[in-house]
Motif scaffolding. Structure first.
Motif, PDB file in Angstrom:
ATOM      1  N   ALA A 125       0.776  -1.205  -0.137  1.00  0.00           N
ATOM      2  CA  ALA A 125      -0.022  -0.115  -0.011  1.00  0.00           C
ATOM      3  C   ALA A 125       0.842   1.139  -0.057  1.00  0.00           C
ATOM      4  O   ALA A 125       1.875   1.188   0.768  1.00  0.00           O
ATOM      5  CB  ALA A 125      -0.939   0.023   1.142  1.00  0.00           C
ATOM      6  N   ALA A 158      -2.823   4.406  -8.872  1.00  0.00           N
ATOM      7  CA  ALA A 158      -3.683   3.073  -8.475  1.00  0.00           C
ATOM      8  C   ALA A 158      -4.177   2.233  -9.694  1.00  0.00           C
ATOM      9  O   ALA A 158      -4.223   0.785  -9.699  1.00  0.00           O
ATOM     10  CB  ALA A 158      -5.274   3.549  -7.612  1.00  0.00           C
ATOM     11  N   SER A 162      -1.660  -1.310 -10.118  1.00  0.00           N
ATOM     12  CA  SER A 162      -2.447  -2.525  -9.356  1.00  0.00           C
ATOM     13  C   SER A 162      -1.986  -3.768  -9.746  1.00  0.00           C
ATOM     14  O   SER A 162      -1.237  -3.976 -10.648  1.00  0.00           O
ATOM     15  CB  SER A 162      -3.809  -2.155 -10.344  1.00  0.00           C
ATOM     16  N   ARG A 165      -1.940  -0.884  -4.052  1.00  0.00           N
ATOM     17  CA  ARG A 165      -2.796  -0.049  -3.652  1.00  0.00           C
ATOM     18  C   ARG A 165      -2.295   1.476  -3.387  1.00  0.00           C
ATOM     19  O   ARG A 165      -1.370   1.226  -2.899  1.00  0.00           O
ATOM     20  CB  ARG A 165      -3.892  -0.283  -2.434  1.00  0.00           C
ATOM     21  N   ASN A 167      -3.370   5.333  -2.360  1.00  0.00           N
ATOM     22  CA  ASN A 167      -4.378   6.367  -1.723  1.00  0.00           C
ATOM     23  C   ASN A 167      -3.762   7.782  -1.308  1.00  0.00           C
ATOM     24  O   ASN A 167      -2.458   7.739  -1.406  1.00  0.00           O
ATOM     25  CB  ASN A 167      -5.262   5.837  -0.719  1.00  0.00           C
ATOM     26  N   ASN A 221      -9.287  -2.758   0.429  1.00  0.00           N
ATOM     27  CA  ASN A 221     -10.185  -2.627  -0.344  1.00  0.00           C
ATOM     28  C   ASN A 221     -10.309  -1.120  -0.643  1.00  0.00           C
ATOM     29  O   ASN A 221     -11.006  -0.602  -1.429  1.00  0.00           O
ATOM     30  CB  ASN A 221     -11.641  -2.901   0.052  1.00  0.00           C
ATOM     31  N   THR A 223      -8.286   2.021  -2.679  1.00  0.00           N
ATOM     32  CA  THR A 223      -7.285   2.321  -3.608  1.00  0.00           C
ATOM     33  C   THR A 223      -7.893   3.413  -4.615  1.00  0.00           C
ATOM     34  O   THR A 223      -9.044   3.429  -4.817  1.00  0.00           O
ATOM     35  CB  THR A 223      -6.845   1.256  -4.313  1.00  0.00           C
TER      36      THR A 223
END
Length: 236
Positions: A125, A158, A162, A165, A167, A221, A223
């Motif tokens: 992440a 993102a 992939s 992730r 954000n 869950n 992203t």
């Protein structure tokens, strides 16, 4: 079974980055933190203990960023709160508050993700850091644009990176070391203005921002999203 994870935090010697490092270490993970000041880096590592390691890094220098990640463990996550910049009016036409602002905040995070990529797990992440001025500017147009660009970068990465992730955390005014190191009159004026602008009527606490960043690191869950931890500022 070894479930130990290592996270890199570029800008992990103080403020939100350090608070995230504390939370990760506290739950049994390892952290690799980076900062520009040798003194602050040493102090942060002393507080974090033996589950932390650190290196100096200058996010305006790609070679320095590359050296920071060289030989690092495989990373479960990356948080990039480091930034050095100035803000100001568009009509001043100042380099420091326009192009240099992007160099310090946008391109620093852009190239940090790029240089980290070979070390990131396929389920890693990444959390970028923008600011709520992206959605509600009050002066300093280049600063608003820079934050918007970071949020757009998170969406674009993102898709391209992939299943990694990506954000973005978008904080509002936060009662952090950054503000506490400024003159008291300047700080209190800013805090008073913020109380009028947001719904919770106070600046955020550093731990609240760190909890938001940790949520983005952990939630499998999430992203391509931007999380506004701004006390409702963008709703006013």
């Amino acid at each position: 079974m070894n479930n130990e994870r290592t996270y890199a935090i570029v800008g992990g010697t103080s403020g939100i980055g350090f608070a995230v490092a504390e939370m990760l270490v506290g739950r049994g993970d390892r952290v690799l933190i980076g900062g520009r000041s040798a003194e602050r880096l040493s102090a942060a590592l002393s507080r974090l203990g033996d589950r932390a390691s650190g290196r100096l890094v200058d996010t305006t220098d790609r070679a320095s960023i590359n050296a920071f990640f060289a030989g690092s463990p495989v990373l479960a996550g990356l948080f990039t709160p480091a930034a050095t910049y100035s803000t100001g009016p568009f009509q001043d036409g100042m380099h420091d508050t326009s192009e240099a602002l992007f160099a310090g905040k946008f391109w620093g995070q852009y190239w940090t993700v790029f240089e980290a990529l070979p070390r990131l797990r396929t389920d890693a992440a990444v959390v970028l850091k923008s600011g709520a001025a992206s959605a509600r500017p009050i002066g300093a147009p280049a600063y608003a644009a820079c934050n918007s660009a970071l949020e757009g970068l998170a969406r674009g990465l993102a898709i391209e990176l992939s299943p990694i992730r990506v954000n973005c955390l978008s904080p509002g005014t936060t009662d952090s070391e950054l503000w506490r190191e400024r003159p008291a009159a300047q700080r209190e004026t800013a805090y008073a203005q913020w109380r009028q602008l947001c719904l919770v009527r106070r600046p955020a606490h550093v731990d609240e921002q760190a909890q938001a960043a940790l949520f983005l690191l952990d939630n499998a869950n999430m992203t391509g999203s931007t999380l506004y931890c701004d006390g409702g500022y963008t709703l006013r």
